[in-house]
Motif scaffolding. Structure first.
Motif, PDB file in Angstrom:
ATOM      1  N   ASP A   4       8.553  -6.568   2.132  1.00  0.00           N
ATOM      2  CA  ASP A   4       8.380  -5.430   1.227  1.00  0.00           C
ATOM      3  C   ASP A   4       7.217  -4.549   1.670  1.00  0.00           C
ATOM      4  O   ASP A   4       7.311  -3.321   1.667  1.00  0.00           O
ATOM      5  CB  ASP A   4       8.161  -5.895  -0.213  1.00  0.00           C
ATOM      6  CG  ASP A   4       9.422  -6.484  -0.839  1.00  0.00           C
ATOM      7  OD1 ASP A   4      10.527  -6.200  -0.302  1.00  0.00           O
ATOM      8  OD2 ASP A   4       9.311  -7.213  -1.839  1.00  0.00           O
ATOM      9  N   THR A   5       6.124  -5.177   2.069  1.00  0.00           N
ATOM     10  CA  THR A   5       4.946  -4.430   2.505  1.00  0.00           C
ATOM     11  C   THR A   5       5.258  -3.652   3.781  1.00  0.00           C
ATOM     12  O   THR A   5       4.888  -2.482   3.913  1.00  0.00           O
ATOM     13  CB  THR A   5       3.760  -5.387   2.743  1.00  0.00           C
ATOM     14  OG1 THR A   5       3.536  -6.148   1.566  1.00  0.00           O
ATOM     15  CG2 THR A   5       2.509  -4.619   3.093  1.00  0.00           C
ATOM     16  N   GLU A   8       7.408  -0.709   2.933  1.00  0.00           N
ATOM     17  CA  GLU A   8       6.635   0.345   2.287  1.00  0.00           C
ATOM     18  C   GLU A   8       5.812   1.124   3.313  1.00  0.00           C
ATOM     19  O   GLU A   8       5.709   2.351   3.237  1.00  0.00           O
ATOM     20  CB  GLU A   8       5.726  -0.249   1.214  1.00  0.00           C
ATOM     21  CG  GLU A   8       6.471  -0.701  -0.021  1.00  0.00           C
ATOM     22  CD  GLU A   8       5.554  -1.342  -1.055  1.00  0.00           C
ATOM     23  OE1 GLU A   8       4.313  -1.188  -0.950  1.00  0.00           O
ATOM     24  OE2 GLU A   8       6.078  -1.998  -1.962  1.00  0.00           O
ATOM     25  N   GLU A   9       5.221   0.415   4.278  1.00  0.00           N
ATOM     26  CA  GLU A   9       4.457   1.081   5.335  1.00  0.00           C
ATOM     27  C   GLU A   9       5.361   1.981   6.175  1.00  0.00           C
ATOM     28  O   GLU A   9       5.007   3.122   6.488  1.00  0.00           O
ATOM     29  CB  GLU A   9       3.769   0.056   6.238  1.00  0.00           C
ATOM     30  CG  GLU A   9       2.568  -0.601   5.626  1.00  0.00           C
ATOM     31  CD  GLU A   9       1.919  -1.585   6.586  1.00  0.00           C
ATOM     32  OE1 GLU A   9       2.252  -1.588   7.793  1.00  0.00           O
ATOM     33  OE2 GLU A   9       1.070  -2.360   6.114  1.00  0.00           O
TER      34      GLU A   9
END
Length: 67
Positions: A4-5, A8-9
């Motif tokens: 998820d991170t 998002e990045e």
């Protein structure tokens, strides 16, 4: 780092790139419009100049005598 991170990045980077490219395209559109107006103006000036000369060929466009 979770998926998820990372996603998002990646989304943040892609969003920034899209904005930057949009700015570039907008600038290029303005430049193209300006250049188009200038070319039209120059073509109009040249047409006027040619009509004033009576349709003769400018010296720079004439073939040299040895041709």
């Amino acid at each position: 780092m979770s998926n998820d991170t990372r996603l998002e990045e990646m989304l943040a980077h892609l969003s920034r790139q899209v904005e930057e490219l949009s700015d570039v395209v907008a600038r290029q559109d303005r430049e193209i419009a300006t250049l188009t107006r200038r070319v039209e103006m120059l073509m109009h000036r040249e047409a006027e100049r040619e009509s004033e000369m009576g349709g003769t060929v400018p010296m720079a466009d004439q073939k040299p005598p040895h041709w």
